[in-house]
Structure formats: C-alpha cells, structure tokens
Design an enzyme around this catalytic site. Structure first.
Site, PDB file in Angstrom:
ATOM      1  CB  ILE A   1      -6.344  -8.897   4.674  1.00 52.38           C
ATOM      2  CG1 ILE A   1      -5.402  -8.013   4.625  1.00 52.38           C
ATOM      3  CG2 ILE A   1      -7.344  -8.821   3.602  1.00 52.38           C
ATOM      4  CD1 ILE A   1      -4.018  -8.150   3.569  1.00 52.38           C
ATOM      5  CE  LYS A   2      -8.371  -1.903  10.548  1.00 43.44           C
ATOM      6  NZ  LYS A   2      -7.588  -1.374  11.674  1.00 43.44           N
ATOM      7  CG  LEU A   3      -9.145  -4.770   2.197  1.00 41.68           C
ATOM      8  CD1 LEU A   3     -10.361  -4.857   1.212  1.00 41.68           C
ATOM      9  CD2 LEU A   3      -7.482  -4.900   1.642  1.00 41.68           C
TER      10      LEU A   3
ATOM     11  N   PRO B   1      -3.300  -9.155   9.206  1.00 42.02           N
ATOM     12  CG  PRO B   1      -2.030 -10.427   7.964  1.00 42.02           C
ATOM     13  CD  PRO B   1      -3.340 -10.547   8.849  1.00 42.02           C
ATOM     14  CG  ASN B   2      -3.265  -2.991   9.054  1.00 40.69           C
ATOM     15  OD1 ASN B   2      -2.225  -2.357   8.119  1.00 40.69           O
ATOM     16  ND2 ASN B   2      -2.802  -3.143  10.172  1.00 40.69           N
TER      17      ASN B   2
END
Length: 83
Positions: free
Chosen positions: A80-82, A53-54
């Site tokens: 998670i991708k920030l 998820p991002n």
C-alpha cells in the site's frame, strides 16, 4: 502512475499504457474495490499492472489503516502507498 485527475477512463487508460508503467496507484476513497465494473477497475487490463492502493484522502492514521485493511480484504496485493 496514478489513476486520478484524468478527464475520462479512456484518457487514463491511454496515458498509463503510453507511460510504460508497471505499477498503478489507486486512491481507495475513489474506487469501489468490490465492484468489478467500477470505471477505474474496468478500464485497465489488471494482468499488466500491479494495483497499488493508496490512502490519499485519509484524514488520520486510523482511517489510513482502515483503508489498507479494506484493500487487503478486497484481494489487493499486500502493498500500500501511504499518503
């Protein structure tokens, strides 16, 4: 590989499969993680990919954290991708 900007779920599926990707990013604001019939979620065989998820579209840090917590509550991997 990301799931955004494809003309259809089928085109997305074909592109991801052709890429050989093992990790697929999904913008949390564009998908209903609680709906297994969501187009993005149902188009791919998730046993083949790590769903990452991002936070694309988050307007501030608080919203990014809220999206990350939603992903965890929905059973996503603890990554998670920030953005």
């Amino acid at each position: 590989m990301g799931t955004g900007k494809f003309s259809s779920a089928e085109v997305m599926k074909q592109a991801i499969e052709a890429s050989g990707a093992e990790i697929v990013t999904v913008a949390l604001r564009r998908v209903n993680l609680e709906d297994p019939h969501d187009t993005i979620l149902s188009a791919l065989d998730w046993s083949k990919y790590l769903l990452l998820p991002n936070t694309s579209g988050a307007r501030d840090a608080n919203e990014a954290v809220r999206l990350a917590r939603l992903a965890r509550a929905a059973g996503c991997e603890p990554w998670i991708k920030l953005e």
